[in-house]
Design an enzyme around this catalytic site. Structure first.
Site, mmCIF file in Angstrom:
data_model
loop_
_atom_site.group_PDB
_atom_site.id
_atom_site.type_symbol
_atom_site.label_atom_id
_atom_site.label_comp_id
_atom_site.label_asym_id
_atom_site.label_seq_id
_atom_site.Cartn_x
_atom_site.Cartn_y
_atom_site.Cartn_z
ATOM 1 N N SER A 11 0.845 -1.204 0.000
ATOM 2 C CA SER A 11 0.000 0.000 0.000
ATOM 3 C C SER A 11 0.874 1.245 0.000
ATOM 4 O O SER A 11 1.657 1.459 0.933
ATOM 5 C CB SER A 11 -0.894 0.007 1.236
ATOM 6 O OG SER A 11 -1.484 1.285 1.374
ATOM 7 N N HIS A 35 -1.424 -1.382 -4.151
ATOM 8 C CA HIS A 35 -2.660 -1.000 -3.462
ATOM 9 C C HIS A 35 -2.679 0.519 -3.266
ATOM 10 O O HIS A 35 -1.729 1.098 -2.732
ATOM 11 C CB HIS A 35 -2.711 -1.712 -2.109
ATOM 12 C CG HIS A 35 -4.000 -1.560 -1.371
ATOM 13 N ND1 HIS A 35 -5.131 -2.302 -1.665
ATOM 14 C CD2 HIS A 35 -4.350 -0.754 -0.339
ATOM 15 C CE1 HIS A 35 -6.112 -1.970 -0.839
ATOM 16 N NE2 HIS A 35 -5.668 -1.012 -0.021
ATOM 17 N N ASP A 37 -4.891 3.611 -1.724
ATOM 18 C CA ASP A 37 -5.977 3.955 -0.803
ATOM 19 C C ASP A 37 -6.496 5.361 -1.082
ATOM 20 O O ASP A 37 -5.785 6.341 -0.876
ATOM 21 C CB ASP A 37 -5.473 3.879 0.646
ATOM 22 C CG ASP A 37 -5.229 2.446 1.089
ATOM 23 O OD1 ASP A 37 -6.172 1.641 1.018
ATOM 24 O OD2 ASP A 37 -4.093 2.145 1.490
ATOM 25 N N MET A 39 -9.167 8.123 -0.019
ATOM 26 C CA MET A 39 -10.030 8.498 1.118
ATOM 27 C C MET A 39 -10.522 9.927 0.920
ATOM 28 O O MET A 39 -9.796 10.775 0.398
ATOM 29 C CB MET A 39 -9.260 8.419 2.432
ATOM 30 C CG MET A 39 -8.582 7.081 2.677
ATOM 31 S SD MET A 39 -7.907 6.986 4.349
ATOM 32 C CE MET A 39 -6.845 5.557 4.210
ATOM 33 N N HIS A 68 -8.504 1.028 -3.674
ATOM 34 C CA HIS A 68 -9.404 0.822 -2.530
ATOM 35 C C HIS A 68 -10.069 2.157 -2.219
ATOM 36 O O HIS A 68 -9.438 3.053 -1.653
ATOM 37 C CB HIS A 68 -8.576 0.308 -1.350
ATOM 38 C CG HIS A 68 -9.350 0.091 -0.098
ATOM 39 N ND1 HIS A 68 -8.748 -0.140 1.125
ATOM 40 C CD2 HIS A 68 -10.695 0.067 0.154
ATOM 41 C CE1 HIS A 68 -9.670 -0.299 2.054
ATOM 42 N NE2 HIS A 68 -10.854 -0.170 1.499
ATOM 43 N N MET A 70 -12.254 4.416 -0.215
ATOM 44 C CA MET A 70 -12.917 4.652 1.076
ATOM 45 C C MET A 70 -13.600 6.004 0.978
ATOM 46 O O MET A 70 -13.158 7.008 1.555
ATOM 47 C CB MET A 70 -11.874 4.601 2.211
ATOM 48 C CG MET A 70 -11.451 3.171 2.533
ATOM 49 S SD MET A 70 -9.872 3.086 3.395
ATOM 50 C CE MET A 70 -8.781 3.151 1.983
ATOM 51 N N MET A 139 -11.602 -5.866 5.816
ATOM 52 C CA MET A 139 -10.737 -5.015 6.637
ATOM 53 C C MET A 139 -10.352 -5.780 7.895
ATOM 54 O O MET A 139 -11.214 -6.388 8.549
ATOM 55 C CB MET A 139 -11.449 -3.723 7.041
ATOM 56 C CG MET A 139 -11.765 -2.743 5.923
ATOM 57 S SD MET A 139 -10.379 -2.136 4.941
ATOM 58 C CE MET A 139 -9.258 -1.493 6.197
ATOM 59 N N ASP A 177 -6.781 -6.465 4.630
ATOM 60 C CA ASP A 177 -6.154 -5.141 4.594
ATOM 61 C C ASP A 177 -6.153 -4.552 6.001
ATOM 62 O O ASP A 177 -7.215 -4.336 6.589
ATOM 63 C CB ASP A 177 -6.957 -4.247 3.637
ATOM 64 C CG ASP A 177 -6.328 -2.875 3.459
ATOM 65 O OD1 ASP A 177 -5.238 -2.616 3.992
ATOM 66 O OD2 ASP A 177 -6.955 -2.048 2.757
HETATM 67 C C1 DX5 Z 1 -6.317 1.735 5.733
HETATM 68 C C2 DX5 Z 1 -5.930 1.244 4.379
HETATM 69 C C3 DX5 Z 1 -4.815 0.266 4.330
HETATM 70 C C4 DX5 Z 1 -3.510 0.741 4.908
HETATM 71 C C5 DX5 Z 1 -2.872 -0.449 5.545
HETATM 72 O O1 DX5 Z 1 -7.653 2.109 5.783
HETATM 73 O O2 DX5 Z 1 -7.031 0.645 3.719
HETATM 74 O O3 DX5 Z 1 -4.601 -0.187 2.998
HETATM 75 O O4 DX5 Z 1 -2.617 1.275 3.982
HETATM 76 O O5 DX5 Z 1 -1.717 -0.047 6.198
HETATM 77 P P1 DX5 Z 1 -0.955 -1.029 7.185
HETATM 78 O O6 DX5 Z 1 -0.472 -2.175 6.372
HETATM 79 O O7 DX5 Z 1 0.131 -0.166 7.696
HETATM 80 O O8 DX5 Z 1 -1.945 -1.443 8.238
HETATM 81 ZN ZN ZN Z 2 -6.561 -0.257 1.732
#
Ligand code: DX5
Ligand code: ZN
Length: 226
Positions: A11, A35, A37, A39, A68, A70, A139, A177
Site C-alpha cells: 500500500s 494497493h 488507498d 479516502m 481501494h 474509502m 478489513m 487489509d
Molecule cells: C487503511 C488502508 C490500508 C492501509 C494499511 O484504511 O485501507 O490499505 O494502507 O496499512 P498497514 O499495512 O500499515 O496497516
Molecule cells: Zn486499503
C-alpha cells in the site's frame, strides 16, 4: 483443492508521497498489485489521494493497480478509476446503495470489481452478492489509517467466505487489509485469505522488496497447510 497463489499488494499509503514514482519502482518485480488507498474525509476521517494521482502514476509502472475507495458515493467516482486503468476497483458496501449495479459498471469499464467490508460490518447479509464480484476485501482494522494493529477476530469473516467459496461456484479473491505483517499474515492465510495488503510492513522495512518476498513465502506456506 488447489488454492490460488498469494497476491501481495503493497500500500502506497505508507510510501513517501514526495517520491511516489520512485517508491512504486522500489516494489516492482516483487509486488503482485499496487494497493492505492483513496479516502475522502467523509466516509473515513482522513484524506489521501484521488483520481489525478492515479492517472499520473498509471504510465510510470506496469504493476496492476488495486484501488481501494474509502469514499461516499462510490458510484460517482469508481468507474473513472477503471477508465484510468485500474486493474481492480474496490468500494465499500457501507457506502453503496446498489453494490451489484456498480460492480456491473466496473466490469463493463474493464476492471475487476471489489467489495470491501469494514470492521463493524457483518459479512452474512452480503454473501449472496459475492458472485457479482471478483474481490472481497475484508478489513482487518477500522478503515481510515495505516499503521494500526491487526484485529484477528475479523478473520472470522474470511473463514465464512472461504466456506461459501468452497461450497459453491464462487470465484473470488479474498483480500485482507490492515496490520498485515510477518507476525500476522500466516493466520490470515490459514483463514482463507489469498491477497494481502501491506503498507507499513513493506514501506517501513529497510528493504521493501525483501519484505514482500518474506510475506509471500509466509503466506504460501500457511496457505498450503490444511
Ligand atoms: C487503511 C488502508 C490500508 C492501509 C494499511 O484504511 O485501507 O490499505 O494502507 O496499512 P498497514 O499495512 O500499515 O496497516
Ligand atoms: Zn486499503
Amino acid at each position: 483443492m488447489t488454492r490460488p497463489s498469494p497476491i501481495v499488494a503493497p500500500s502506497i499509503l505508507a510510501a513517501d508521497f514526495a517520491r511516489l514514482a520512485d517508491e512504486v519502482h522500489v516494489v516492482e518485480g516483487e509486488a503482485d498489485w499496487l494497493h492505492i488507498d483513496v479516502m475522502d474525509n467523509h466516509f473515513v476521517p482522513n484524506l489521501t489521494i484521488g483520481l489525478p494521482v492515479v492517472q499520473s502514476l498509471r504510465p510510470v509502472t506496469q504493476l496492476p493497480f488495486d484501488v481501494h475507495l474509502m469514499i461516499d458515493e462510490p458510484r460517482r467516482w469508481a468507474p473513472a478509476y477503471a477508465d484510468a486503468g485500474a486493474y481492480n476497483v474496490t468500494f465499500h458496501v457501507e457506502a453503496s446503495e446498489n453494490p451489484v449495479a456498480l460492480a456491473k459498471d466496473l466490469r463493463a469499464a474493464g476492471a475487476k470489481a471489489g467489495l470491501a467490508i469494514d470492521r463493524d460490518t457483518p459479512i452474512e447479509p452480503y454473501l449472496e452478492l459475492l458472485p457479482s464480484f471478483d474481490t472481497l476485501l475484508v478489513m482487518t482494522i477500522k478503515a481510515g489509517f495505516g499503521g494500526q494493529r491487526f484485529l484477528p477476530d475479523l478473520l472470522e469473516k474470511v473463514r465464512k467466505v472461504r466456506t461459501a467459496r468452497e461450497s459453491g461456484h464462487l470465484e473470488l479473491r479474498i483480500e485482507v487489509d490492515g496490520g498485515i505483517a510477518a507476525d500476522t499474515i500466516e493466520q490470515a492465510a490459514e483463514a482463507g485469505a489469498d491477497a494481502f495488503v501491506a503498507g507499513t510492513a513493506v514501506y517501513g522495512a529497510d528493504d521493501p522488496a525483501a519484505a514482500i518476498r518474506h510475506l509471500r513465502s509466509l503466506a504460501t506456506g500457511a496457505g498450503a497447510r490444511p
